[in-house]
Write a protein that holds these residues in place. Sequence first.
Motif, PDB file in Angstrom:
ATOM      1  N   ALA A 114      31.128  12.280  10.110  1.00 20.06           N
ATOM      2  CA  ALA A 114      30.944  13.686  10.459  1.00 20.06           C
ATOM      3  C   ALA A 114      29.460  13.956  10.704  1.00 20.06           C
ATOM      4  CB  ALA A 114      31.458  14.586   9.336  1.00 20.06           C
ATOM      5  N   ARG A 115      29.173  14.915  11.568  1.00 16.18           N
ATOM      6  CA  ARG A 115      27.785  15.280  11.883  1.00 16.18           C
ATOM      7  C   ARG A 115      27.042  15.654  10.604  1.00 16.18           C
ATOM      8  NH1 ARG A 115      28.019  20.061  15.672  1.00 16.18           N
ATOM      9  NH2 ARG A 115      29.454  18.607  16.690  1.00 16.18           N
ATOM     10  N   ASN A 116      25.889  15.033  10.400  1.00 17.89           N
ATOM     11  CA  ASN A 116      25.179  15.256   9.135  1.00 17.89           C
ATOM     12  C   ASN A 116      23.731  15.670   9.340  1.00 17.89           C
ATOM     13  OD1 ASN A 116      23.972  12.912   9.986  1.00 17.89           O
ATOM     14  ND2 ASN A 116      24.705  11.640   8.308  1.00 17.89           N
ATOM     15  N   LYS A 117      23.449  16.324  10.460  1.00 17.24           N
ATOM     16  CA  LYS A 117      22.088  16.764  10.753  1.00 17.24           C
ATOM     17  C   LYS A 117      21.952  18.263  10.506  1.00 17.24           C
ATOM     18  CE  LYS A 117      21.364  12.582  12.182  1.00 17.24           C
ATOM     19  NZ  LYS A 117      20.652  11.615  11.332  1.00 17.24           N
ATOM     20  N   GLY A 118      20.809  18.680   9.970  1.00 14.41           N
ATOM     21  CA  GLY A 118      20.536  20.097   9.786  1.00 14.41           C
ATOM     22  C   GLY A 118      21.271  20.694   8.598  1.00 14.41           C
ATOM     23  N   ASP A 119      21.497  21.998   8.663  1.00 13.20           N
ATOM     24  CA  ASP A 119      22.144  22.746   7.581  1.00 13.20           C
ATOM     25  C   ASP A 119      23.457  23.304   8.104  1.00 13.20           C
ATOM     26  OD1 ASP A 119      22.567  23.958   5.169  1.00 13.20           O
ATOM     27  OD2 ASP A 119      20.716  25.117   5.157  1.00 13.20           O
ATOM     28  N   VAL A 120      24.209  23.965   7.211  1.00 17.84           N
ATOM     29  CA  VAL A 120      25.464  24.583   7.645  1.00 17.84           C
ATOM     30  C   VAL A 120      25.154  25.697   8.644  1.00 17.84           C
ATOM     31  CG1 VAL A 120      26.724  24.024   5.536  1.00 17.84           C
ATOM     32  CG2 VAL A 120      25.415  26.137   5.650  1.00 17.84           C
ATOM     33  N   GLU A 125      29.209  17.602   7.679  1.00 13.07           N
ATOM     34  CA  GLU A 125      29.421  16.810   6.469  1.00 13.07           C
ATOM     35  C   GLU A 125      29.331  17.675   5.206  1.00 13.07           C
ATOM     36  OE1 GLU A 125      27.874  12.452   5.958  1.00 13.07           O
ATOM     37  OE2 GLU A 125      26.431  13.769   4.964  1.00 13.07           O
ATOM     38  N   MET A 126      28.593  18.771   5.276  1.00  9.54           N
ATOM     39  CA  MET A 126      28.397  19.632   4.112  1.00  9.54           C
ATOM     40  C   MET A 126      29.605  20.507   3.813  1.00  9.54           C
ATOM     41  SD  MET A 126      24.389  20.717   4.696  1.00  9.54           S
ATOM     42  CE  MET A 126      24.252  21.590   3.133  1.00  9.54           C
ATOM     43  N   TRP A 127      30.435  20.778   4.821  1.00  9.30           N
ATOM     44  CA  TRP A 127      31.583  21.664   4.555  1.00  9.30           C
ATOM     45  C   TRP A 127      32.942  21.001   4.776  1.00  9.30           C
ATOM     46  CZ3 TRP A 127      34.174  21.750   9.042  1.00  9.30           C
ATOM     47  CH2 TRP A 127      33.481  21.830  10.263  1.00  9.30           C
ATOM     48  N   GLN A 128      32.973  19.771   5.258  1.00  4.38           N
ATOM     49  CA  GLN A 128      34.270  19.150   5.506  1.00  4.38           C
ATOM     50  C   GLN A 128      35.017  18.871   4.195  1.00  4.38           C
ATOM     51  OE1 GLN A 128      34.157  15.308   7.398  1.00  4.38           O
ATOM     52  NE2 GLN A 128      32.912  14.359   5.807  1.00  4.38           N
ATOM     53  N   GLY A 129      36.331  18.994   4.240  1.00  4.59           N
ATOM     54  CA  GLY A 129      37.175  18.702   3.094  1.00  4.59           C
ATOM     55  C   GLY A 129      37.139  19.738   1.986  1.00  4.59           C
ATOM     56  N   ARG A 130      36.495  20.883   2.219  1.00  3.31           N
ATOM     57  CA  ARG A 130      36.345  21.911   1.175  1.00  3.31           C
ATOM     58  C   ARG A 130      37.401  23.003   1.324  1.00  3.31           C
ATOM     59  NH1 ARG A 130      32.772  19.215  -2.122  1.00  3.31           N
ATOM     60  NH2 ARG A 130      31.053  18.377  -0.868  1.00  3.31           N
ATOM     61  N   VAL A 131      37.596  23.728   0.232  1.00  4.38           N
ATOM     62  CA  VAL A 131      38.510  24.870   0.226  1.00  4.38           C
ATOM     63  C   VAL A 131      37.675  26.146   0.334  1.00  4.38           C
ATOM     64  CG1 VAL A 131      40.272  26.137  -1.058  1.00  4.38           C
ATOM     65  CG2 VAL A 131      40.217  23.627  -1.147  1.00  4.38           C
ATOM     66  N   ALA A 182      35.252  12.307  -4.994  1.00  3.86           N
ATOM     67  CA  ALA A 182      34.937  10.877  -4.852  1.00  3.86           C
ATOM     68  C   ALA A 182      35.118  10.430  -3.404  1.00  3.86           C
ATOM     69  CB  ALA A 182      35.830  10.048  -5.778  1.00  3.86           C
ATOM     70  N   MET A 183      36.178  10.924  -2.755  1.00  7.06           N
ATOM     71  CA  MET A 183      36.421  10.550  -1.365  1.00  7.06           C
ATOM     72  C   MET A 183      35.348  11.122  -0.451  1.00  7.06           C
ATOM     73  SD  MET A 183      39.772  11.286   1.023  1.00  7.06           S
ATOM     74  CE  MET A 183      40.852  10.389  -0.092  1.00  7.06           C
ATOM     75  N   LEU A 184      34.973  12.391  -0.683  1.00  4.90           N
ATOM     76  CA  LEU A 184      33.944  13.007   0.143  1.00  4.90           C
ATOM     77  C   LEU A 184      32.596  12.306  -0.042  1.00  4.90           C
ATOM     78  CD1 LEU A 184      34.838  16.790  -0.299  1.00  4.90           C
ATOM     79  CD2 LEU A 184      35.336  15.304   1.652  1.00  4.90           C
ATOM     80  N   ASP A 185      32.292  11.920  -1.294  1.00  2.00           N
ATOM     81  CA  ASP A 185      31.049  11.191  -1.558  1.00  2.00           C
ATOM     82  C   ASP A 185      31.056   9.836  -0.852  1.00  2.00           C
ATOM     83  OD1 ASP A 185      30.159  13.260  -3.111  1.00  2.00           O
ATOM     84  OD2 ASP A 185      30.720  12.315  -5.027  1.00  2.00           O
ATOM     85  N   GLU A 186      32.238   9.221  -0.803  1.00  2.00           N
ATOM     86  CA  GLU A 186      32.360   7.922  -0.126  1.00  2.00           C
ATOM     87  C   GLU A 186      32.103   8.084   1.374  1.00  2.00           C
ATOM     88  OE1 GLU A 186      35.774   4.498   0.633  1.00  2.00           O
ATOM     89  OE2 GLU A 186      35.965   5.882  -1.057  1.00  2.00           O
ATOM     90  N   TYR A 187      32.596   9.169   1.946  1.00  2.00           N
ATOM     91  CA  TYR A 187      32.338   9.449   3.354  1.00  2.00           C
ATOM     92  C   TYR A 187      30.841   9.606   3.610  1.00  2.00           C
ATOM     93  CZ  TYR A 187      37.295  10.324   4.396  1.00  2.00           C
ATOM     94  OH  TYR A 187      38.646  10.196   4.597  1.00  2.00           O
ATOM     95  N   VAL A 188      30.166  10.320   2.709  1.00  2.00           N
ATOM     96  CA  VAL A 188      28.733  10.580   2.867  1.00  2.00           C
ATOM     97  C   VAL A 188      27.921   9.291   2.777  1.00  2.00           C
ATOM     98  CG1 VAL A 188      26.713  11.681   1.799  1.00  2.00           C
ATOM     99  CG2 VAL A 188      28.856  12.961   2.048  1.00  2.00           C
ATOM    100  N   SER A 189      28.282   8.420   1.856  1.00  2.00           N
ATOM    101  CA  SER A 189      27.489   7.220   1.609  1.00  2.00           C
ATOM    102  C   SER A 189      27.893   6.025   2.469  1.00  2.00           C
ATOM    103  CB  SER A 189      27.603   6.823   0.129  1.00  2.00           C
ATOM    104  OG  SER A 189      28.951   6.549  -0.216  1.00  2.00           O
TER     105      SER A 189
END
Length: 266
Positions: A114-120, A125-131, A182-189
């Motif tokens: 997922a795009r991980n540049k800049g801010d929301v 990457e900062m908001w994907q998978g969230r409720v 854990a899954m979201l952290d795995e995506y990030v790393s």
Amino acid sequence: MGIGLRKTAGLLRNLTLTTARSGQELFIAATDLAYMQISTGALDYATAVREAVKEMAGQGLEVIYYESGHRDKIDVAVRRAVLTGVSQTAGQLTEARADEMGADLVQTSAHLGARNKGDVPENHEMWQGRVFTRGKDPKNTEYPNFYEVTGYMTITGLYGINCRHSHYPFYKGISQNVYDQAMLDEYVSATVTYNEKEMSYYDSTQHQRKIEREIRKAKREVTAVEAAGLDSFEERRRVRAWQAEMRNFLQQTGLQRKWERERIVN
């Protein structure tokens, strides 16, 4: 017709109008260059014509967005317009269904790269998978606002240009959270190794896009040179070289080939 498809239809009409002007400018610039090269003795006639043809092919027909001055190749612009329009229509249908079911909470999808540049909201990457809350139920104050954080339907946000995310209703106490932390952290790393160097998964997808652009450029040169009645051996060699580079890159990184991104419009 949904707003997303109406936007697509409008954009495609604009592409039709601007492409003609872009093609005319490209032809004039290339022929002017060939004339100057021949008249000054810098190149012979055959070589100058060949270089002019390759110059036009390499640049390709472009769409000019006059408000921003940004240029896109016509095949890229059409693909983006259609995919974005369809995606936005799907997002609006999800919103309509959520309204019908009285659902306030929604969850966004998540994926590797997922795009991980800049801010929301541009950093997906900062908001994907969230409720999130859509602001329909004042009791859900512990959840961030869906529209503000994701940039729903904006150019850089959810359902914007090149966005592959979606969203769906989420019911507290009933729905299962598909993406735990854990899954979201795995995506990030997540990283890949290419030529013995480690790069983020997102950066690897951007490198793949670069190779795809080079393949399309080389293919356009083949088509143009052959249409001009010239031998295309050297141009075809460049296509094969970039395709070999793609195979090597994918073998090392484990990414999937996107054949549709390597095709050109003849």
